[in-house]
Design a protein around this motif. Structure first.
Motif, PDB file in Angstrom:
ATOM      1  N   SER A  73       0.840  -1.217   0.000  1.00 40.71           N
ATOM      2  CA  SER A  73       0.000   0.000   0.000  1.00 40.71           C
ATOM      3  C   SER A  73       0.867   1.258   0.000  1.00 40.71           C
ATOM      4  O   SER A  73       0.633   2.198  -0.769  1.00 40.71           O
ATOM      5  CB  SER A  73      -0.922   0.024   1.225  1.00 40.71           C
ATOM      6  OG  SER A  73      -2.069  -0.756   0.983  1.00 40.71           O
ATOM      7  N   THR A 213      -9.728  -1.150  -4.127  1.00 37.03           N
ATOM      8  CA  THR A 213      -9.463  -2.572  -4.290  1.00 37.03           C
ATOM      9  C   THR A 213      -9.699  -3.017  -5.724  1.00 37.03           C
ATOM     10  O   THR A 213      -8.849  -3.654  -6.344  1.00 37.03           O
ATOM     11  CB  THR A 213     -10.393  -3.389  -3.374  1.00 37.03           C
ATOM     12  OG1 THR A 213     -10.568  -2.677  -2.164  1.00 37.03           O
ATOM     13  CG2 THR A 213      -9.811  -4.754  -3.092  1.00 37.03           C
ATOM     14  N   VAL A 217      -7.354  -5.433  -8.173  1.00 30.49           N
ATOM     15  CA  VAL A 217      -7.714  -6.828  -8.398  1.00 30.49           C
ATOM     16  C   VAL A 217      -7.807  -7.075  -9.904  1.00 30.49           C
ATOM     17  O   VAL A 217      -7.333  -8.090 -10.419  1.00 30.49           O
ATOM     18  CB  VAL A 217      -9.053  -7.171  -7.699  1.00 30.49           C
ATOM     19  CG1 VAL A 217      -9.539  -8.558  -8.118  1.00 30.49           C
ATOM     20  CG2 VAL A 217      -8.898  -7.097  -6.192  1.00 30.49           C
ATOM     21  N   THR A 223      -3.146 -11.981  -4.030  1.00 28.33           N
ATOM     22  CA  THR A 223      -3.849 -11.921  -2.750  1.00 28.33           C
ATOM     23  C   THR A 223      -3.004 -12.550  -1.655  1.00 28.33           C
ATOM     24  O   THR A 223      -3.259 -12.378  -0.482  1.00 28.33           O
ATOM     25  CB  THR A 223      -5.187 -12.660  -2.836  1.00 28.33           C
ATOM     26  OG1 THR A 223      -4.952 -13.954  -3.374  1.00 28.33           O
ATOM     27  CG2 THR A 223      -6.172 -11.908  -3.703  1.00 28.33           C
ATOM     28  N   THR A 253       0.668  -6.825  -3.021  1.00 26.09           N
ATOM     29  CA  THR A 253      -0.706  -6.831  -2.565  1.00 26.09           C
ATOM     30  C   THR A 253      -0.888  -5.571  -1.722  1.00 26.09           C
ATOM     31  O   THR A 253       0.098  -4.905  -1.381  1.00 26.09           O
ATOM     32  CB  THR A 253      -1.058  -8.093  -1.770  1.00 26.09           C
ATOM     33  OG1 THR A 253      -2.471  -8.159  -1.598  1.00 26.09           O
ATOM     34  CG2 THR A 253      -0.379  -8.108  -0.416  1.00 26.09           C
ATOM     35  N   PRO A 256      -6.479  -3.459   1.451  1.00 20.97           N
ATOM     36  CA  PRO A 256      -7.864  -3.900   1.239  1.00 20.97           C
ATOM     37  C   PRO A 256      -7.950  -5.284   0.583  1.00 20.97           C
ATOM     38  O   PRO A 256      -8.875  -6.036   0.882  1.00 20.97           O
ATOM     39  CB  PRO A 256      -8.459  -2.824   0.332  1.00 20.97           C
ATOM     40  CG  PRO A 256      -7.336  -2.009  -0.144  1.00 20.97           C
ATOM     41  CD  PRO A 256      -6.218  -2.185   0.806  1.00 20.97           C
ATOM     42  N   ILE A 257      -6.977  -5.634  -0.271  1.00 23.66           N
ATOM     43  CA  ILE A 257      -7.009  -6.959  -0.901  1.00 23.66           C
ATOM     44  C   ILE A 257      -6.715  -8.037   0.145  1.00 23.66           C
ATOM     45  O   ILE A 257      -7.380  -9.071   0.201  1.00 23.66           O
ATOM     46  CB  ILE A 257      -5.992  -7.033  -2.064  1.00 23.66           C
ATOM     47  CG1 ILE A 257      -6.434  -6.105  -3.197  1.00 23.66           C
ATOM     48  CG2 ILE A 257      -5.864  -8.464  -2.574  1.00 23.66           C
ATOM     49  CD1 ILE A 257      -5.490  -6.089  -4.383  1.00 23.66           C
ATOM     50  N   PHE A 260      -9.802  -8.483   2.131  1.00 25.68           N
ATOM     51  CA  PHE A 260     -10.817  -9.223   1.383  1.00 25.68           C
ATOM     52  C   PHE A 260     -10.498 -10.720   1.390  1.00 25.68           C
ATOM     53  O   PHE A 260     -11.375 -11.561   1.577  1.00 25.68           O
ATOM     54  CB  PHE A 260     -10.885  -8.699  -0.055  1.00 25.68           C
ATOM     55  CG  PHE A 260     -11.821  -9.460  -0.925  1.00 25.68           C
ATOM     56  CD1 PHE A 260     -13.195  -9.339  -0.739  1.00 25.68           C
ATOM     57  CD2 PHE A 260     -11.351 -10.331  -1.895  1.00 25.68           C
ATOM     58  CE1 PHE A 260     -14.072 -10.067  -1.524  1.00 25.68           C
ATOM     59  CE2 PHE A 260     -12.227 -11.046  -2.681  1.00 25.68           C
ATOM     60  CZ  PHE A 260     -13.590 -10.916  -2.500  1.00 25.68           C
TER      61      PHE A 260
END
Lengths: 305, 291
Positions: A73, A213, A217, A223, A253, A256-257, A260
């Motif tokens: 991030s 996100t 993705v 992930t 990654t 938020p991923i 999830f």
């Protein structure tokens, strides 16, 4: 004809009704947010140990952490900021201070406003087609950063233009009247006076990007990832020096991923991990917005006319 | 209401068409006047017209503005006096659709301010302006005055400080501001802010200073100070002042041009305009019957 008194009473009654309605709705909104935060905190807080930040994800929920996610991030935000800030501010200045006001700039203006409303997954699709397949940038930090930069560019442009528009015209005239060129007016005055508005807009845009996100993705972000991007100027196992920009090609990654991923797993322990990650994300966003408020407050206090 | 709209634009002016006016003596009732001096013309306006798009706001104006004298431009709202003033520093170039015709020749260099070869930036460096509403930059008092000098490439700290002090003294603000040069310009009162703007305009040693209704946003005491200041400046620089206030025009100016509907109706020594105007329209405006 009704008496003056009854007319006034009626006005006061309406006032009261509106006031009560406003309070109820405000409490409802903030209360929902508060309950959500509290719920996240209750289930996530026990997992927020130092180890949670220094561990890679794992099959074992207690050992799993968000190291690769927060590093991802952070690095994506750096790329996004480096691209979106100069481009967005530059475009905003050009459109507001240099471009002639005609149908073409009007069209551009409408389109920029529309771009700000395009669903983020569309940006992901564009990035997949353009950056990944056409330019072969791979599913890298660079691709992710560029994608999010596209996404927030309209927000930065609009914020810049609004900040510039808020500067009274007589400031420009004062500077021009002394013999300043257009660029000198921008550099010495407009940028300084609009810095508060622009930086607030930029920071809020970054706050939006950090929670995105779908576009990441779409471009194929991993992930599950158990290594960090190469650190500049260290040495690989083969003894080669790592280039200072090698990290931009690394797979990644983001928070938020990762969240999830954990939410979609069965078992309460992974749910706790997800809650803890959510808490981190919320605090990061709140922190970013808090910084924006402080900057705006400081600069507003310094500049007045 | 006007009963006789003007027909000839410049016939009543001392300019008499395109030749600059040659007034051999200043008004003799003024202690400042030197009855024997022949003042040179600083800016020679020749057949100047100005258009906002298709609207002609200044119509074929010709007159000569005297060096080191104060000339007032008076007339009712919308008569083109501010538009004429803003031609002198090419302020109109900032907005699209504006067009000049004719010439404003600046003496002694002879450059035509509104000519196609004149650089607007150079003209603004030579002709500075004080605006209607005080508009200091949201920077320190010092930086406000120093900015014009910095634009002209002055880098030396000592020179900047010297010239800022000189300009603030010239604008009668030094005593009030010398201990707070680092404070923000907006910590000053409205009248002080306007004097700061005058200092900013003077610091660059301009050939002409334009004043666009400089006291309309100020109270009577601050107005008095600005008028005194203009009084002091008249021997050092050429001043053009637009004003709505006829008492002000009669107090501060040596010459007055009365404008109406984009034309100069009458241009003469201020004493003459206010005591014995040649045109009935001027007389009606001066006496407050319209405008």
């Amino acid at each position: 004809m009704r008496s003056l008194e009854s007319i006034i009473r009626r006005g006061q009654r309406q006032d009261l009704i509106f006031k009560v309605m406003g309070i109820v709705l405000t409490v409802l909104c903030l209360g929902t947010l508060g309950v959500l935060m509290l719920d996240l905190a209750v289930s996530g807080l026990p997992r927020l140990t130092a180890g949670f930040f220094t561990s890679f994800p794992s099959r074992n929920a207690e050992e799993a952490g968000i190291l690769s996610a927060w590093v991802g991030s952070l690095l994506i935000m750096i790329v996004t900021a480096l691209l979106a800030i100069p481009l967005g501010i530059g475009a905003g200045i050009y459109l507001e201070e240099y471009a002639r006001k005609n149908w073409l700039t009007g069209l551009i203006e409408i389109n920029i406003a529309n771009l700000a409303g395009v669903p983020s997954i569309i940006y992901g699709l564009m990035a997949l087609g353009l950056l990944v397949y056409k330019f072969h940038l791979g599913t890298s930090i660079l691709t992710g950063g560029i994608t999010l930069a596209f996404l927030i560019l309209p927000i930065v442009i609009v914020a810049t233009r609004e900040a510039l528009r808020a500067i009274p015209q007589n400031m420009r005239e004062a500077a021009y009247a002394l013999g300043a060129s257009r660029w000198q007016v921008v550099k010495d005055h407009l940028l300084a006076y609009s810095a508060g508005g622009i930086s607030t807009g930029v920071i809020i845009a970054l706050g939006r990007a950090i929670g995105e996100t779908a576009p990441l993705v779409t471009i194929g972000a991993l992930t599950y990832i158990a290594f960090l991007p190469p650190v500049p100027f260290t040495h690989t196992e083969a003894g080669q020096m790592v280039s200072p920009v090698a990290w931009v090609w690394s797979p990644f990654t983001v928070l938020p991923i990762q969240m999830f991923n954990w939410v979609s797993r069965p078992g309460d322990d992974f749910q706790a991990n997800a809650a803890a990650t959510g808490l981190v994300l919320m605090l990061a966003t709140l922190g970013i917005n808090g910084i924006a408020i402080i900057i705006r407050y400081r600069i507003r206090r310094r500049i007045k006319w | 209401m006007v009963n006789t709209p003007p027909t000839g634009s410049t016939s009543g002016t001392p300019a008499g068409g395109t030749t600059p006016p040659k007034i051999q003596s200043l008004r003799t009732d003024s202690p400042r006047a030197d009855a024997t001096e022949t003042r040179p013309v600083k800016a020679d306006v020749k057949n100047l017209s100005f258009y906002y798009g298709s609207f002609k706001a200044v119509k074929n104006v010709s007159l000569g503005f005297y060096e080191k004298a104060v000339t007032a431009l008076i007339g009712p709202s919308g008569c083109g006096k501010t538009t004429l003033l803003r031609c002198f520093n090419r302020m109109h170039d900032l907005y699209p659709g504006n067009r000049y015709e004719g010439a404003i020749n600046l003496h002694p260099s002879g450059v035509n301010i509104v000519g196609p070869h004149a650089s607007p930036i150079e003209m603004r460096m030579r002709v500075s302006m004080v605006f209607q509403k005080p508009n200091p930059f949201p920077k320190s008092i010092f930086e406000n005055v120093a900015y014009g000098l910095r634009l002209r490439g002055v880098r030396s700290r000592a020179e900047l400080e010297g010239r800022v002090e000189q300009a603030l003294r010239g604008a009668a603000l030094w005593e009030e501001a010398k201990d707070r040069l680092r404070d923000g310009a907006y910590s000053l009162s409205g009248g002080q802010q306007q004097r700061l703007c005058i200092a900013r305009a003077l610091a660059v040693e301009p050939e002409i200073v334009l004043f666009d209704e400089p006291t309309s946003a100020l109270d009577p005491i601050a107005t008095g100070k600005i008028e005194e200041l203009i009084e002091d400046l008249r021997t050092r620089v050429t001043i053009l002042i637009v004003t709505h206030n006829m008492q002000q025009a009669s107090r501060v100016s040596d010459y007055t041009a009365f404008m109406y509907l984009g034309e100069v109706i009458e241009y003469d020594r201020t004493a003459k305009i206010f005591t014995n105007p040649a045109k009935p329209l001027t007389e009606q405006y001066i006496s407050g019957r319209f405008g």
